[in-house]
Design an enzyme around this catalytic site. Structure first.
Site, PDB file in Angstrom:
ATOM      1  N   SER A  50     -36.664 -17.581   2.935  1.00  0.00           N
ATOM      2  CA  SER A  50     -36.437 -15.646   2.729  1.00  0.00           C
ATOM      3  C   SER A  50     -35.213 -16.432   3.506  1.00  0.00           C
ATOM      4  O   SER A  50     -34.834 -16.935   4.303  1.00  0.00           O
ATOM      5  CB  SER A  50     -37.649 -14.981   3.398  1.00  0.00           C
ATOM      6  N   ASP A  83     -36.090 -16.617  -1.345  1.00  0.00           N
ATOM      7  CA  ASP A  83     -37.300 -15.456  -1.480  1.00  0.00           C
ATOM      8  C   ASP A  83     -36.767 -14.127  -0.972  1.00  0.00           C
ATOM      9  O   ASP A  83     -35.793 -13.904  -0.196  1.00  0.00           O
ATOM     10  CB  ASP A  83     -38.522 -15.920  -0.891  1.00  0.00           C
ATOM     11  N   HIS A  84     -36.563 -12.606  -2.238  1.00  0.00           N
ATOM     12  CA  HIS A  84     -36.075 -11.987  -1.826  1.00  0.00           C
ATOM     13  C   HIS A  84     -34.606 -11.804  -0.801  1.00  0.00           C
ATOM     14  O   HIS A  84     -34.211 -11.483  -0.071  1.00  0.00           O
ATOM     15  CB  HIS A  84     -37.110 -11.078  -0.633  1.00  0.00           C
ATOM     16  N   GLU A 135     -36.244  -8.647  -9.998  1.00  0.00           N
ATOM     17  CA  GLU A 135     -37.936  -7.476  -9.791  1.00  0.00           C
ATOM     18  C   GLU A 135     -37.637  -6.465 -10.116  1.00  0.00           C
ATOM     19  O   GLU A 135     -36.410  -5.504  -9.927  1.00  0.00           O
ATOM     20  CB  GLU A 135     -38.036  -7.705  -8.467  1.00  0.00           C
ATOM     21  N   HIS A 181     -47.355  -7.481   0.199  1.00  0.00           N
ATOM     22  CA  HIS A 181     -46.695  -8.079   1.137  1.00  0.00           C
ATOM     23  C   HIS A 181     -47.727  -7.988   2.313  1.00  0.00           C
ATOM     24  O   HIS A 181     -48.176  -6.871   2.443  1.00  0.00           O
ATOM     25  CB  HIS A 181     -45.318  -7.739   1.343  1.00  0.00           C
ATOM     26  N   GLY A 182     -48.167  -9.132   3.552  1.00  0.00           N
ATOM     27  CA  GLY A 182     -48.975  -8.896   4.163  1.00  0.00           C
ATOM     28  C   GLY A 182     -50.295  -8.916   4.678  1.00  0.00           C
ATOM     29  O   GLY A 182     -50.812  -9.332   3.291  1.00  0.00           O
ATOM     30  N   HIS A 214     -45.832 -11.517  -6.346  1.00  0.00           N
ATOM     31  CA  HIS A 214     -45.254 -11.102  -4.818  1.00  0.00           C
ATOM     32  C   HIS A 214     -46.329 -10.601  -4.210  1.00  0.00           C
ATOM     33  O   HIS A 214     -47.804 -10.291  -4.716  1.00  0.00           O
ATOM     34  CB  HIS A 214     -44.150 -10.203  -4.467  1.00  0.00           C
ATOM     35  N   ASP A 259     -47.409 -16.429   1.227  1.00  0.00           N
ATOM     36  CA  ASP A 259     -46.981 -16.297   2.748  1.00  0.00           C
ATOM     37  C   ASP A 259     -47.958 -16.149   4.162  1.00  0.00           C
ATOM     38  O   ASP A 259     -48.204 -16.803   4.780  1.00  0.00           O
ATOM     39  CB  ASP A 259     -45.571 -15.759   2.640  1.00  0.00           C
ATOM     40  N   SER A 260     -48.687 -14.906   3.398  1.00  0.00           N
ATOM     41  CA  SER A 260     -49.534 -14.742   4.646  1.00  0.00           C
ATOM     42  C   SER A 260     -50.735 -15.684   5.300  1.00  0.00           C
ATOM     43  O   SER A 260     -50.838 -15.551   6.033  1.00  0.00           O
ATOM     44  CB  SER A 260     -49.419 -13.049   4.396  1.00  0.00           C
TER      45      SER A 260
HETATM   46  P1  13P Z   1     -47.793 -12.912   1.053  1.00  0.00           P
HETATM   47  O1  13P Z   1     -47.244 -11.284   2.382  1.00  0.00           O
HETATM   48  O2  13P Z   1     -49.528 -12.003   0.509  1.00  0.00           O
HETATM   49  O3  13P Z   1     -48.246 -13.965   1.420  1.00  0.00           O
HETATM   50  O4  13P Z   1     -46.580 -12.025  -0.251  1.00  0.00           O
HETATM   51  C1  13P Z   1     -45.958 -13.026   0.011  1.00  0.00           C
HETATM   52  C2  13P Z   1     -44.391 -13.368  -0.842  1.00  0.00           C
HETATM   53  O5  13P Z   1     -44.898 -12.248  -1.679  1.00  0.00           O
HETATM   54  C3  13P Z   1     -43.434 -13.722  -0.501  1.00  0.00           C
HETATM   55  O6  13P Z   1     -42.556 -13.654  -0.765  1.00  0.00           O
HETATM   56  O1  G3H Z   2     -42.182 -11.362   1.485  1.00  0.00           O
HETATM   57  C1  G3H Z   2     -42.279 -11.651   1.912  1.00  0.00           C
HETATM   58  C2  G3H Z   2     -42.278 -13.955   3.192  1.00  0.00           C
HETATM   59  O2  G3H Z   2     -43.597 -13.538   2.909  1.00  0.00           O
HETATM   60  C3  G3H Z   2     -40.998 -13.364   3.869  1.00  0.00           C
HETATM   61  O3  G3H Z   2     -40.907 -13.108   4.932  1.00  0.00           O
HETATM   62  O4  G3H Z   2     -39.124 -11.916   6.004  1.00  0.00           O
HETATM   63  O5  G3H Z   2     -40.899 -12.519   7.296  1.00  0.00           O
HETATM   64  O6  G3H Z   2     -40.143 -15.039   6.979  1.00  0.00           O
HETATM   65  P1  G3H Z   2     -39.838 -13.594   6.600  1.00  0.00           P
HETATM   66 ZN    ZN Z   3     -42.522 -11.100  -1.764  1.00  0.00          ZN
END
Ligand code: 13P
Ligand code: G3H
Ligand code: ZN
Length: 312
Positions: A50, A83-84, A135, A181-182, A214, A259-260
């Site tokens: 990210s 990512d993003h 997206e 997310h999260g 995502h 990620d989470s």
């Molecule tokens: P999570 O927060 O559900 O792990 O999603 C991660 C994500 O979409 C990263 O782009």
């Molecule tokens: O979707 C977001 C990812 O979980 C990345 O998170 O921007 O805190 O690195 P971050």
């Molecule tokens: Zn994401």
């Protein structure tokens, strides 16, 4: 095998009815935990960075660490993905700096602006042999306080996907079907349910086209319980049920982002380790079990959720 793009990975995943895991990386231990698991299970894998990860660890450190993982795991395809990405400049910097895939996330912008920015990134990326994820739709968690009207508007509109994919030339599309997310994805007491009807309609409109999810951590309660038991405070942390992700992986969904769950696995192990070894202060002592926890969690996803073991 050198770093690869996701083109071949997604084609095989689409045809084979499985998905490739895209795991966020921020440091050496996370990269090692993920790629050791993928290497042992002969699974293709996407390592994603990210904007925040790049600011934390530095672009060059992350690219070189990923290159080391590629060298040490020659039998599996590994893609390095932004990512993003939120601007053309950020995407360009990653394309110029060795990434094989980038996401331009202009989903919060109006439709025409999303198309224009995505198209600009696609043109530059394709000229440089890099693929692009875009997206359509909005991912929102329970903390975003959305109304029922807004809730309806958040999901991807299936009638827009063909025009969007055709006009932008993007290689894969992230859609909103209820993931977020999260670690707080649903209100406690409500039944988590992804909108498989929206997914099905989007994939019908775009046959053969790779769909991305995502916000797909499952927030395993075993990690949340350990965190809370050892001094943490995460009441009501809830994720996407694994069976629903398994179902999605069998469909046109070719990439599932996690990620989470990495953060939770590492935090649970480190909290427990500190509680049980108050006299230890060598980071290797607690980062080693944390790395192992990432490995075990990723191995579990590969086999039980993504279904991509043995697909390298
Ligand atoms: P999570 O927060 O559900 O792990 O999603 C991660 C994500 O979409 C990263 O782009
Ligand atoms: O979707 C977001 C990812 O979980 C990345 O998170 O921007 O805190 O690195 P971050
Ligand atoms: Zn994401």
């Amino acid at each position: 095998m050198a770093l690869v793009t996701t083109t071949e990975m997604f084609k095989k995943a689409y045809d084979g009815g499985y998905a490739v895991g895209a795991f966020n990386v921020n440091n050496m231990e996370i990269i090692q935990g993920i790629t050791d698991a993928a290497g042992e299970l002969k699974a293709p894998v996407i390592l994603q960075v990210s904007k925040g990860a790049r600011a934390y660890a530095n672009h060059t450190y992350l690219v070189k660490l990923v290159q080391a993982a590629v060298e040490l795991n020659p039998e599996i395809p590994i893609a390095l993905h932004l990512d993003h990405g939120d601007s053309f400049e950020l995407c360009k910097s990653c394309i110029d700096g060795g990434f094989t895939s980038v996401m331009i996330d202009a989903s919060s912008k109006p439709f025409e602006e999303n198309i224009a920015l995505t198209k600009q990134v696609v043109e530059y990326a394709h000229d440089h042999g890099v693929v692009v994820e875009a997206e359509l739709g909005t991912l929102a968690g329970v903390e975003d306080e959305v109304s029922v009207e807004a809730d309806k508007a958040m999901y991807t509109h299936p009638e827009e996907v063909v025009e969007f994919a055709t006009r932008t030339g993007c290689d894969s599309l992230a859609i909103a079907i209820g993931t977020s997310h999260g670690a707080y994805k649903f209100k406690p007491g409500t039944k988590p349910q992804l909108r498989f009807d929206v997914l099905e309609e989007c994939s019908k409109q775009l046959p053969g086209f790779p769909i991305v999810l995502h916000g797909s951590s499952s927030v395993p309660q075993e990690f949340v319980n350990i965190i809370n038991q050892y001094g943490g405070n995460m009441p009501g942390a809830i994720g996407i049920p694994e069976e629903q992700l398994r179902q999605a992986a069998k469909s046109a969904v070719c990439k599932i982002n996690i990620d989470s769950d990495i953060r939770l696995a590492m935090t649970a192990v480190i909290r427990k380790y500190f509680a049980e070894h108050p006299d230890h202060f060598d980071p290797r002592q607690y980062l080693k079990p944390a790395r192992q926890a990432v490995h075990d969690m990723v191995a579990h996803k590969i086999v039980n959720v993504l279904g991509c073991d043995g697909k390298a």
